[in-house]
Design a protein around this motif. Sequence first.
Motif, PDB file in Angstrom:
ATOM      1  N   UNK A   1      -6.948   1.155   7.181  1.00 34.92           N
ATOM      2  CA  UNK A   1      -7.803   1.783   8.182  1.00 34.92           C
ATOM      3  C   UNK A   1      -9.269   1.443   7.927  1.00 34.92           C
ATOM      4  N   UNK A   2     -10.026   1.454   8.990  1.00 29.27           N
ATOM      5  CA  UNK A   2     -11.458   1.232   8.937  1.00 29.27           C
ATOM      6  C   UNK A   2     -12.079   2.292   9.825  1.00 29.27           C
TER       7      UNK A   2
ATOM      8  N   UNK B   1       0.818  -1.214   0.000  1.00 30.77           N
ATOM      9  CA  UNK B   1       0.000   0.000   0.000  1.00 30.77           C
ATOM     10  C   UNK B   1       0.854   1.269   0.000  1.00 30.77           C
ATOM     11  N   UNK B   2       2.130   1.105   0.319  1.00 32.86           N
ATOM     12  CA  UNK B   2       3.041   2.233   0.467  1.00 32.86           C
ATOM     13  C   UNK B   2       4.216   2.084  -0.500  1.00 32.86           C
ATOM     14  N   UNK B   3       3.897   2.006  -1.776  1.00 34.45           N
ATOM     15  CA  UNK B   3       4.884   1.951  -2.868  1.00 34.45           C
ATOM     16  C   UNK B   3       5.824   0.757  -2.769  1.00 34.45           C
TER      17      UNK B   3
ATOM     18  N   UNK C   1      -2.068   8.038   5.495  1.00 35.18           N
ATOM     19  CA  UNK C   1      -3.091   7.790   4.470  1.00 35.18           C
ATOM     20  C   UNK C   1      -3.150   8.925   3.450  1.00 35.18           C
ATOM     21  N   UNK C   2      -3.006  10.149   3.908  1.00 34.23           N
ATOM     22  CA  UNK C   2      -3.119  11.306   3.022  1.00 34.23           C
ATOM     23  C   UNK C   2      -1.845  11.600   2.246  1.00 34.23           C
TER      24      UNK C   2
ATOM     25  N   UNK D   1      -1.565   3.609  -2.816  1.00 30.75           N
ATOM     26  CA  UNK D   1      -2.602   2.670  -3.223  1.00 30.75           C
ATOM     27  C   UNK D   1      -3.974   3.236  -2.852  1.00 30.75           C
ATOM     28  N   UNK D   2      -4.957   2.985  -3.670  1.00 29.89           N
ATOM     29  CA  UNK D   2      -6.318   3.492  -3.422  1.00 29.89           C
ATOM     30  C   UNK D   2      -7.068   2.664  -2.371  1.00 29.89           C
TER      31      UNK D   2
END
Length: 117
Positions: free
Chosen positions: A74-75, A30-32, A61-62, A67-68
């Motif tokens: 997170x939820x 999710x982080x490249x 997240x921001x 990744x989308x």
Amino acid sequence: MGEQQDPSADEVGCKLISLNIEFSGGLEMLFSNQRSHRIQIPVKDSSEQPANVGFLVRHLCENLMKDKRKDLFVLEDRIRPGILVLINDADWELEGEEEYLIQDGDTILFVSTLHGG
């Protein structure tokens, strides 16, 4: 490179905290696809409160997540169940979870314990 740095200031004079952020268990995708990140965040959040882990998660997240699929991390703006968080090698539950106040030089590790079956 292993030395702690004093909080520095960005171009507008806002003090910053330097952190080591690590992802494993699949979260790095999710982080490249990068497991380790050295980042800086403001000492205070937008409401002038000291930066805590909750603020860090929103910042990640921001600003760091490419990744989308944010819902894999997170939820409802909280760390998704099944993700272990270690703050300086200690379970974040011992440190106050989202309320832990980030310190310059902290290492925060996010590990997914969820596996497909």
